[in-house]
Scaffold this active site. Structure first.
Site, PDB file in Angstrom:
ATOM      1  N   LYS A 144      10.980   2.991   2.586  1.00  0.00           N
ATOM      2  CA  LYS A 144      10.982   4.456   2.511  1.00  0.00           C
ATOM      3  C   LYS A 144      11.592   4.903   1.192  1.00  0.00           C
ATOM      4  O   LYS A 144      12.600   4.373   0.747  1.00  0.00           O
ATOM      5  CB  LYS A 144      11.802   5.032   3.674  1.00  0.00           C
ATOM      6  CG  LYS A 144      11.207   4.722   5.047  1.00  0.00           C
ATOM      7  CD  LYS A 144       9.996   5.570   5.338  1.00  0.00           C
ATOM      8  CE  LYS A 144      10.375   6.918   5.827  1.00  0.00           C
ATOM      9  NZ  LYS A 144       9.974   7.249   7.175  1.00  0.00           N
ATOM     10  N   GLU A 195       0.852  -1.194   0.000  1.00  0.00           N
ATOM     11  CA  GLU A 195       0.000   0.000   0.000  1.00  0.00           C
ATOM     12  C   GLU A 195       0.881   1.236   0.000  1.00  0.00           C
ATOM     13  O   GLU A 195       2.011   1.186   0.472  1.00  0.00           O
ATOM     14  CB  GLU A 195      -0.850   0.039   1.288  1.00  0.00           C
ATOM     15  CG  GLU A 195      -1.755  -1.139   1.465  1.00  0.00           C
ATOM     16  CD  GLU A 195      -2.330  -1.218   2.890  1.00  0.00           C
ATOM     17  OE1 GLU A 195      -2.170  -0.254   3.659  1.00  0.00           O
ATOM     18  OE2 GLU A 195      -2.919  -2.256   3.205  1.00  0.00           O
ATOM     19  N   CYS A 248       6.289  51.546  -6.310  1.00  0.00           N
ATOM     20  CA  CYS A 248       7.299  50.574  -6.742  1.00  0.00           C
ATOM     21  C   CYS A 248       6.682  49.646  -7.797  1.00  0.00           C
ATOM     22  O   CYS A 248       5.655  49.009  -7.536  1.00  0.00           O
ATOM     23  CB  CYS A 248       7.776  49.769  -5.541  1.00  0.00           C
ATOM     24  SG  CYS A 248       8.813  48.367  -5.992  1.00  0.00           S
ATOM     25  N   CYS A 291      15.423  49.230  -2.416  1.00  0.00           N
ATOM     26  CA  CYS A 291      14.653  48.266  -3.198  1.00  0.00           C
ATOM     27  C   CYS A 291      15.318  48.032  -4.556  1.00  0.00           C
ATOM     28  O   CYS A 291      15.577  48.990  -5.292  1.00  0.00           O
ATOM     29  CB  CYS A 291      13.230  48.793  -3.392  1.00  0.00           C
ATOM     30  SG  CYS A 291      12.260  47.773  -4.522  1.00  0.00           S
ATOM     31  N   CYS A 330      12.974  49.614  -7.457  1.00  0.00           N
ATOM     32  CA  CYS A 330      12.684  51.031  -7.662  1.00  0.00           C
ATOM     33  C   CYS A 330      13.657  51.948  -6.942  1.00  0.00           C
ATOM     34  O   CYS A 330      13.575  53.168  -7.093  1.00  0.00           O
ATOM     35  CB  CYS A 330      11.256  51.342  -7.227  1.00  0.00           C
ATOM     36  SG  CYS A 330      11.027  51.301  -5.452  1.00  0.00           S
ATOM     37  N   TYR A 354      -6.717   2.171   6.603  1.00  0.00           N
ATOM     38  CA  TYR A 354      -5.929   1.009   6.184  1.00  0.00           C
ATOM     39  C   TYR A 354      -5.967  -0.158   7.170  1.00  0.00           C
ATOM     40  O   TYR A 354      -5.338  -1.172   6.946  1.00  0.00           O
ATOM     41  CB  TYR A 354      -4.477   1.394   5.871  1.00  0.00           C
ATOM     42  CG  TYR A 354      -3.780   2.189   6.964  1.00  0.00           C
ATOM     43  CD1 TYR A 354      -3.481   1.620   8.189  1.00  0.00           C
ATOM     44  CD2 TYR A 354      -3.423   3.511   6.746  1.00  0.00           C
ATOM     45  CE1 TYR A 354      -2.853   2.340   9.177  1.00  0.00           C
ATOM     46  CE2 TYR A 354      -2.786   4.245   7.739  1.00  0.00           C
ATOM     47  CZ  TYR A 354      -2.501   3.652   8.945  1.00  0.00           C
ATOM     48  OH  TYR A 354      -1.898   4.374   9.915  1.00  0.00           O
ATOM     49  N   ASP A 378       1.748  10.199   3.887  1.00  0.00           N
ATOM     50  CA  ASP A 378       2.519  10.991   4.841  1.00  0.00           C
ATOM     51  C   ASP A 378       1.610  11.966   5.583  1.00  0.00           C
ATOM     52  O   ASP A 378       1.552  13.145   5.286  1.00  0.00           O
ATOM     53  CB  ASP A 378       3.622  11.743   4.087  1.00  0.00           C
ATOM     54  CG  ASP A 378       4.687  12.264   5.035  1.00  0.00           C
ATOM     55  OD1 ASP A 378       4.629  11.933   6.231  1.00  0.00           O
ATOM     56  OD2 ASP A 378       5.571  12.996   4.568  1.00  0.00           O
ATOM     57  N   CYS A 396       9.915  47.355   0.926  1.00  0.00           N
ATOM     58  CA  CYS A 396      10.103  48.583   0.154  1.00  0.00           C
ATOM     59  C   CYS A 396       8.994  49.544   0.564  1.00  0.00           C
ATOM     60  O   CYS A 396       7.822  49.165   0.609  1.00  0.00           O
ATOM     61  CB  CYS A 396      10.003  48.269  -1.338  1.00  0.00           C
ATOM     62  SG  CYS A 396       9.840  49.733  -2.355  1.00  0.00           S
ATOM     63  N   LYS A 438       2.354   4.549   1.413  1.00  0.00           N
ATOM     64  CA  LYS A 438       2.509   5.064   2.772  1.00  0.00           C
ATOM     65  C   LYS A 438       2.176   6.553   2.751  1.00  0.00           C
ATOM     66  O   LYS A 438       2.944   7.374   2.256  1.00  0.00           O
ATOM     67  CB  LYS A 438       3.938   4.838   3.263  1.00  0.00           C
ATOM     68  CG  LYS A 438       4.129   5.204   4.720  1.00  0.00           C
ATOM     69  CD  LYS A 438       5.481   4.727   5.208  1.00  0.00           C
ATOM     70  CE  LYS A 438       5.669   4.963   6.691  1.00  0.00           C
ATOM     71  NZ  LYS A 438       5.546   6.355   7.086  1.00  0.00           N
TER      72      LYS A 438
HETATM   73  S1  IVH Z   1       0.026   0.206   8.768  1.00  0.00           S
HETATM   74  C1  IVH Z   1       0.891  -1.811  12.752  1.00  0.00           C
HETATM   75  N1  IVH Z   1      -0.446   1.298   6.425  1.00  0.00           N
HETATM   76  O1  IVH Z   1       3.042   5.004   8.737  1.00  0.00           O
HETATM   77  C2  IVH Z   1       1.015  -1.180  11.432  1.00  0.00           C
HETATM   78  N2  IVH Z   1       0.601   2.605   8.089  1.00  0.00           N
HETATM   79  O2  IVH Z   1       5.695   4.696  10.023  1.00  0.00           O
HETATM   80  C3  IVH Z   1       0.393   0.158  11.412  1.00  0.00           C
HETATM   81  N3  IVH Z   1       1.058   4.904   7.416  1.00  0.00           N
HETATM   82  O3  IVH Z   1       2.050   5.065  12.080  1.00  0.00           O
HETATM   83  C4  IVH Z   1       0.650   0.949  10.235  1.00  0.00           C
HETATM   84  N4  IVH Z   1       0.223   4.759   5.396  1.00  0.00           N
HETATM   85  O4  IVH Z   1       0.796   6.534  10.411  1.00  0.00           O
HETATM   86  C5  IVH Z   1       0.065   1.471   7.653  1.00  0.00           C
HETATM   87  N5  IVH Z   1      -0.955   2.170   4.339  1.00  0.00           N
HETATM   88  C6  IVH Z   1      -0.456   2.316   5.553  1.00  0.00           C
HETATM   89  C7  IVH Z   1       0.089   3.549   5.981  1.00  0.00           C
HETATM   90  C8  IVH Z   1       0.614   3.647   7.261  1.00  0.00           C
HETATM   91  C9  IVH Z   1       0.794   5.548   6.277  1.00  0.00           C
HETATM   92  C10 IVH Z   1       1.737   5.499   8.584  1.00  0.00           C
HETATM   93  C11 IVH Z   1       1.070   5.254   9.902  1.00  0.00           C
HETATM   94  C12 IVH Z   1       2.105   4.621  10.766  1.00  0.00           C
HETATM   95  C13 IVH Z   1       3.356   5.057  10.108  1.00  0.00           C
HETATM   96  C14 IVH Z   1       4.499   4.150  10.447  1.00  0.00           C
END
Ligand code: IVH
Length: 658
Positions: free
Chosen positions: A305, A112, A420, A397, A400, A221, A116, A415, A114
């Site tokens: 990551k 999935e 200007c 500035c 001008c 999720y 942010d 300025c 991740k």
């Molecule tokens: S599962 C026990 N799935 O990433 C597992 N986490 O660095 C729980 N996050 O605290 C996390 N997308 O805030 C999971 N598709 C995803 C995610 C996800 C973002 C975040 C979540 C977690 C952090 C861990």
């Protein structure tokens, strides 16, 4: 050589400092990647010297920090964090460990994105949302239910009356993030470093109404109790009415997972929200159980990551940009460098203080980052240049030649000239911008030409362009058709509501929201022009600095003339609909504190009644508090009021005052 003990303590201090900046101040100074590297170094060192591990080490907590202000809640099942993999080798190592522990090589994975953002858990009872809780430190989080309720993608009621817990990520879309930061700029507030901080800042606001104005979003999720597999959890979440991120891969092949990661690392810019990796999970709940978890993270999942969107390059020069309000912004001119597929030539340096904080000089090698902002930023100096040249804010500035002035309490130099050309041009772009008059054809190129050919001097001159159609058509890249379209669009701005006119004037500190507040409160330009400083100050959400800026703006003669001309050209100078009955301002300018439980009225209503009558509700009692409104079971605020001899008013007295 320092002792291991000293090394450990130094690392811990550094990490704690970054955690504080990140979680408490929401103003981090290092990237997540750098932070993770520090954590990893600490973990490695502690593993080598287990006797030196202390209970207060940052490794002892799951992450996050409960910062107070909201009630706390201890989770039944902790909200674990994830272990990270920074390379595909590390992902494959994880895959081998999983196969070994699971006792089988045939494992299905779910990959999935991740997201942010920040994780929250939502508790539903019989299908109704009962509680929304932030992750906090993973064991105990903050209850932010009213704020979570404002998020449209969080169902308040499930499609089936089930009692479940749903975990997921709250985030802010990039467009909303940029808009929010523009507004903060306009209002003189510090910008949020990234969308996640902005989301965190929004979610922890005390007033749900202001949370509601920031369009937070939610992807789910995880579902408790679990179905037999993660993929079934996701399907069930969709069935219950949640948004699940559509970009999911289920496969038995780790190589396919790697391809998925590669593809998304390349494509992350096509999304309108930020992702920082891919989460790979073992699909089967049975195998998840068998694999188990450590105190901090499950063994059945790993976060791959992405590389940070950073690069190092040389700072060739620092140029000054002059904005609409006359603010001078230093912009880094860089040796062009590729950052995740895009060539970067400029980065913002914000202001003089930021340059001093970074200790950066022309000629240095710098680390830059592309975040959620449109313009990349300089993070730090990686190597000082051999013949580096320190930067000095100009005293005049660059556009001008007028004098530059920096107020004592401001980070920006400005300025001072009204005429200007840089300021004038910016004022046109602001007037034409989407939230103001939304004049599509009026971009930078055209504004430059209009100003340089003397066709316009201020925004009211736009309405006279209809008489200068020939001159308009004679401009570079302006055809008959585009000229007519432009004139039509300018004409159509007469239909826009009064609040947009107020916003379009470009008064400093007056963003879209403040403009709306002013329009709602004063209802007409005449009332706004006549307002005394004291009256402006008592408008809810308008502080003394903003009030003074508005007061000065509308009293300045050029601005008066501009407003008169706009009125003559037919722009709306009153709100639609009848003027509101404004109640008598019995609490004008007062600071009032609420404590205890009010019986006949909700706290929010009390606050509204006070604000409608010119008062402000503040959170703590001080000598400046005019009175404390105390309900049943008042807390320490009442004691404090007594100690400071501040007047205490009960509910019935309050009603009489109303
Ligand atoms: S599962 C026990 N799935 O990433 C597992 N986490 O660095 C729980 N996050 O605290 C996390 N997308 O805030 C999971 N598709 C995803 C995610 C996800 C973002 C975040 C979540 C977690 C952090 C861990």
């Amino acid at each position: 050589m320092s002792s291991v003990r000293e090394q450990l303590e130094k690392l811990r201090e550094e990490i704690r400092d970054h955690q504080y900046r990140y979680y408490v101040e929401a103003q981090p100074v290092v990237s997540d990647y750098e932070f993770d590297q520090l954590m990893r170094a600490l973990e490695a060192l502690e593993q080598k010297h287990p006797d030196l591990v202390t209970p207060d080490s940052p490794t002892a907590r799951v992450g996050g920090q409960v910062t107070g202000g909201f009630p706390s809640h201890t989770f039944q099942e902790p909200m674990l964090s994830l272990d990270n993999a920074y390379s595909f080798d590390e992902l494959e190592d994880w895959g081998r460990r999983v196969a070994e522990r699971a006792g089988t090589g045939e494992i299905d994975f779910v990959a999935e994105l991740k997201i942010d953002g920040l994780s929250v858990t939502l508790i539903y009872e019989a299908g109704r949302l009962e509680m929304g809780i932030t992750r906090g430190d993973g064991r105990t989080g903050e209850v932010v239910t009213s704020n979570v309720r404002t998020i449209r993608s969080v169902p308040l009621r499930l499609k089936r009356p089930e009692s479940v817990e749903v975990r997921g990520e709250i985030f802010l879309r990039l467009e909303a993030f940029r808009r929010l930061n523009d507004e903060r700029d306009a209002e003189g507030l510090a910008r949020f470093a990234n969308p996640r901080n902005a989301a965190a800042g929004s979610l922890r606001q005390v007033d749900p109404a202001s949370v509601a104005r920031r369009p937070l979003d939610f992807f789910s999720y995880a579902l408790l109790p679990h179905r037999p597999s993660q993929s079934e959890d996701l399907a069930a979440l969709t069935g219950l009415g949640f948004k699940v991120n559509p970009n999911v891969l289920r496969t038995g092949s780790l190589n396919e997972v790697i391809e998925f990661c590669r593809a998304w690392e390349d494509r992350r810019d096509t999304l309108d929200y930020e992702i920082d990796g891919v989460v790979v999970k073992v699909d089967s709940a049975f195998l998840q159980e068998r694999l188990g978890s450590t105190a901090k993270a499950p063994r059945w999942a790993v976060a791959v990551k992405f590389r940070a969107r950073q690069a190092t390059t040389r700072l060739v020069d620092i140029r000054i940009q002059v904005g609409r309000t006359g603010a001078l912004t230093p912009v880094a001119e860089l040796e062009p460098v590729q950052v995740s597929g895009i060539t970067i030539r400029n980065a913002t340096l914000h202001n003089e203080d930021e340059i001093a904080r970074l200790g950066v000089a022309i000629g240095d090698r710098v680390l830059i980052e592309r975040g959620g902002d449109v313009i990349p930023k300089v993070l730090k100096v990686v190597e000082t240049g051999p013949d580096r040249r320190p930067f000095q804010m100009p005293t005049h500035c660059p556009e001008c030649g007028s004098e530059v002035y920096r107020a004592e309490d401001e980070v920006k130099s400005r300025c001072i000239s009204q005429t200007c050309p840089a300021k004038v041009k910016e004022s046109f772009l602001h007037w034409a911008s989407r939230k103001a008059m939304d004049i599509d054809g009026l971009g930078e190129r055209l504004v430059d030409q209009l100003v340089e050919h003397g066709l316009v001097r201020d925004i009211s001159d736009l309405f006279e362009l209809a008489d200068k159609r020939d001159a308009l058509v004679a401009l570079d890249r302006v055809g008959e058709k585009s000229a007519d379209n432009l004139l039509k669009e300018i004409g159509a701005t007469r239909m826009l509501p009064f609040s947009r006119v107020v916003y379009g004037l470009g008064i400093r500190h007056v963003g879209e929201r403040t403009a709306q507040i002013l329009a709602d409160y004063f209802h007409s330009m005449d009332a706004l022009l006549k307002a005394e400083l004291a009256e402006l100050e008592q408008v809810a959400e308008i502080g003394p600095v903003v009030a003074e800026t508005i007061y000065r703006f509308v009293r300045e003669s050029h601005n008066r003339r501009l407003i008169d001309r706009l009125r003559d050209f037919g722009l709306r100078m009153v709100m639609d609909g009848p003027a509101p009955d404004r109640p008598e301002q019995v609490f004008a300018g007062m600071k009032i504190v609420l404590t205890g439980t009010l019986l006949g009225i909700t706290r929010d209503d009390a606050k509204e009644l006070i604000e409608q009558r010119g008062g402000r509700v503040t959170s703590s009692v001080s000598k400046k508090t005019n009175f404390v409104l105390a309900g049943a079971d008042p807390g320490s605020k009442l004691e404090k009021a007594r100690k400071l001899e501040v007047r205490v008013v009960d509910e019935s007295e309050f009603r009489e005052m109303l």
